[in-house]
Design a protein around this motif. Structure first.
Motif, short mmCIF file in Angstrom:
data_model
loop_
_atom_site.label_atom_id
_atom_site.label_comp_id
_atom_site.label_asym_id
_atom_site.label_seq_id
_atom_site.Cartn_x
_atom_site.Cartn_y
_atom_site.Cartn_z
N UNK A 170 13.39 -6.58 46.49
CA UNK A 170 12.90 -5.93 45.27
C UNK A 170 12.44 -6.99 44.28
N UNK A 171 11.20 -6.84 43.79
CA UNK A 171 10.73 -7.81 42.81
C UNK A 171 11.23 -7.43 41.40
N UNK A 172 10.97 -8.35 40.43
CA UNK A 172 11.53 -8.19 39.09
C UNK A 172 10.96 -6.97 38.38
N UNK A 173 9.68 -6.67 38.60
CA UNK A 173 9.06 -5.54 37.89
C UNK A 173 9.62 -4.22 38.38
N UNK A 174 9.86 -4.12 39.68
CA UNK A 174 10.48 -2.90 40.20
C UNK A 174 11.91 -2.77 39.69
N UNK A 175 12.59 -3.91 39.56
CA UNK A 175 13.94 -3.89 39.01
C UNK A 175 13.93 -3.36 37.58
N UNK A 176 12.99 -3.87 36.76
CA UNK A 176 12.90 -3.41 35.36
C UNK A 176 12.58 -1.93 35.28
N UNK A 177 11.75 -1.44 36.23
CA UNK A 177 11.40 -0.02 36.25
C UNK A 177 12.64 0.84 36.46
N UNK A 178 13.58 0.34 37.27
CA UNK A 178 14.79 1.10 37.54
C UNK A 178 15.81 1.02 36.40
N UNK A 179 15.58 0.13 35.44
CA UNK A 179 16.54 -0.04 34.34
C UNK A 179 16.12 0.72 33.09
N UNK A 180 15.40 1.81 33.24
CA UNK A 180 14.90 2.56 32.08
C UNK A 180 16.04 3.03 31.17
N UNK A 181 17.16 3.38 31.81
CA UNK A 181 18.30 3.85 31.01
C UNK A 181 18.85 2.74 30.12
N UNK A 182 18.74 1.47 30.57
CA UNK A 182 19.18 0.35 29.75
C UNK A 182 18.30 0.22 28.52
N UNK A 183 16.99 0.39 28.70
CA UNK A 183 16.07 0.28 27.57
C UNK A 183 16.26 1.43 26.58
N UNK A 184 16.57 2.61 27.12
CA UNK A 184 16.86 3.74 26.22
C UNK A 184 18.11 3.43 25.40
N UNK A 185 19.15 2.90 26.06
CA UNK A 185 20.37 2.53 25.36
C UNK A 185 20.12 1.43 24.33
N UNK A 186 19.28 0.45 24.73
CA UNK A 186 18.96 -0.65 23.79
C UNK A 186 18.25 -0.11 22.56
N UNK A 187 17.31 0.82 22.74
CA UNK A 187 16.56 1.40 21.61
C UNK A 187 17.49 2.17 20.69
N UNK A 188 18.40 2.95 21.28
CA UNK A 188 19.35 3.71 20.46
C UNK A 188 20.29 2.77 19.71
N UNK A 189 20.68 1.65 20.37
CA UNK A 189 21.55 0.69 19.72
C UNK A 189 20.85 0.03 18.53
N UNK A 190 19.56 -0.29 18.67
CA UNK A 190 18.79 -0.87 17.56
C UNK A 190 18.72 0.10 16.40
N UNK A 191 18.46 1.37 16.70
CA UNK A 191 18.40 2.38 15.64
C UNK A 191 19.74 2.52 14.94
N UNK A 192 20.83 2.53 15.75
CA UNK A 192 22.16 2.67 15.16
C UNK A 192 22.51 1.47 14.28
N UNK A 193 22.15 0.26 14.73
CA UNK A 193 22.42 -0.94 13.94
C UNK A 193 21.65 -0.90 12.62
N UNK A 194 20.38 -0.53 12.68
CA UNK A 194 19.56 -0.44 11.47
C UNK A 194 20.12 0.61 10.52
N UNK A 195 20.60 1.73 11.09
CA UNK A 195 21.13 2.80 10.26
C UNK A 195 22.42 2.37 9.55
N UNK A 196 23.27 1.63 10.27
CA UNK A 196 24.52 1.14 9.66
C UNK A 196 24.22 0.15 8.54
N UNK A 197 23.27 -0.75 8.79
CA UNK A 197 22.91 -1.72 7.75
C UNK A 197 22.33 -1.02 6.54
#
Length: 341
Positions: free
Chosen positions: A1-28
């Motif tokens: 499996x190449x790196x781009x296919x790996x990143x494609x399978x990690x969509x849930x990580x990116x969703x979690x990262x986006x929610x974490x950024x929003x939560x951090x900004x909201x707390x600040x």
């Protein structure tokens, strides 16, 4: 499996990262005395993106070795090699599952092979056992040859010969898988093979008043006489079956520059054009074979083609419906070292 296919399978990580950024900004933004500017927010997003990228790269590098072992390579036997390089608990779970599948597959295949060997042994035994009463019946028939009408005698003898041919077919089908253990390549006279085969079909020639002729000089080829005799018997049996009364069958021996051809030409009904491409398929009877009077099994030509191929002999057919069929066995000129001259 190449790196781009790996990143494609990690969509849930990116969703979690986006929610974490929003939560951090909201707390600040809710924190008293802390002002949230676009510059601060951008710096926060950049730092979190870098951390996420590093984590994903490290995770990808640690998993790549495992994925490489799971990758199928052409020529490999996947169900023969056990996995053994798992490190994490997740990999150990996958490894144990895959190894269990391999073990069960091997056990199943061993059972299948054992059953096939038992079935083959039974068929071999049955064939040899059934030939005893067949031979005894033929002797009894000859003992009453002059007590019954000639027509009835010929019919009974033909039926016994047909039974003997079907028994031989069963035996040869059973031996296909172990063919390499039961052949002997040696210099063989084609006419010495042809003549016994013709004699075995003598009653059919007489009954249907079919004339036959052997044309050409005798040729010597490197092959197994027993198997070629069986192949020729299947071809000749078909030729007689589909040739009308008072027909003709010709066998020609032709010397070619790089081999020898044995041609079997009949004046029968021929093979329909739409059936030609399938006549060597197992069980295919075709339009002619579906005739109730022909009793075709669809095994004769299949066996002939299969055995010829294993002997290095080319078998091909040429036919025109209503104008007969020509079957050709081509024996390439071989040395004793199986090198084509």
């Amino acid at each position: 499996m190449n790196f781009w296919k790996y990143l494609k399978d990690q969509w849930w990580v990116f969703v979690g990262w986006f929610l974490f950024v929003l939560l951090t900004a909201f707390v600040i933004w809710l924190s008293p005395g802390v002002s949230l500017s676009w510059g601060t927010l951008g710096y926060l997003v950049l730092m979190q993106t870098v951390v996420l990228g590093v984590i994903l790269v490290i995770h990808y590098m640690s998993k790549r070795r495992w994925w490489r072992e799971l990758t199928f390579k052409e020529g490999d036997s996947v169900l023969q090699n056990y996995l053994s390089s798992a490190r994490s608990e997740e990999e150990h779970l996958e490894q144990e599952f895959i190894n269990q599948v391999i073990r069960e597959h091997q056990e199943t295949m061993e059972q299948v092979v054992t059953n096939q060997e038992e079935q083959k042994d039974y068929i071999d035994s049955w064939v040899h056992e059934i030939k005893v009463p067949l031979a005894a019946t033929q002797l009894l028939l000859r003992s009453i040859e002059f007590d019954i009408a000639d027509a009835k005698y010929l019919s009974l003898e033909n039926e016994l010969n047909r039974m003997d041919e079907y028994v031989d077919q069963v035996l040869y089908v059973a031996r296909l898988d172990s063919f390499s253990k039961d052949y002997l390549i040696q210099e063989t006279s084609l006419k010495k093979i042809i003549q016994p085969v013709l004699r075995s079909q003598a009653n059919y020639f007489i009954q249907k008043n079919i004339r036959y002729a052997i044309e050409g000089d005798d040729q010597q080829v490197l092959t197994d006489g027993k198997w070629i005799g069986f192949i020729l018997r299947q071809l000749l049996s078909n030729a007689i079956k589909y040739t009308s009364e008072n027909g003709t069958i010709k066998i020609r021996l032709v010397k070619k520059r790089k081999g020898v051809q044995l041609e079997l030409q009949d004046s029968g009904i021929g093979i329909p054009k739409e059936d030609m491409r399938r006549i060597f398929d197992k069980g295919f009877t075709g339009k002619n074979g579906r005739n109730d009077q022909k009793h075709s099994t669809g095994l004769g030509l299949y066996l002939a083609k299969n055995l010829a191929s294993r002997l290095g002999v080319k078998l091909y057919a040429k036919s025109v419906a209503g104008q007969g069929t020509k079957m050709t066995l081509y024996f390439p000129m071989l040395s004793y070292y199986e090198e084509e001259r």
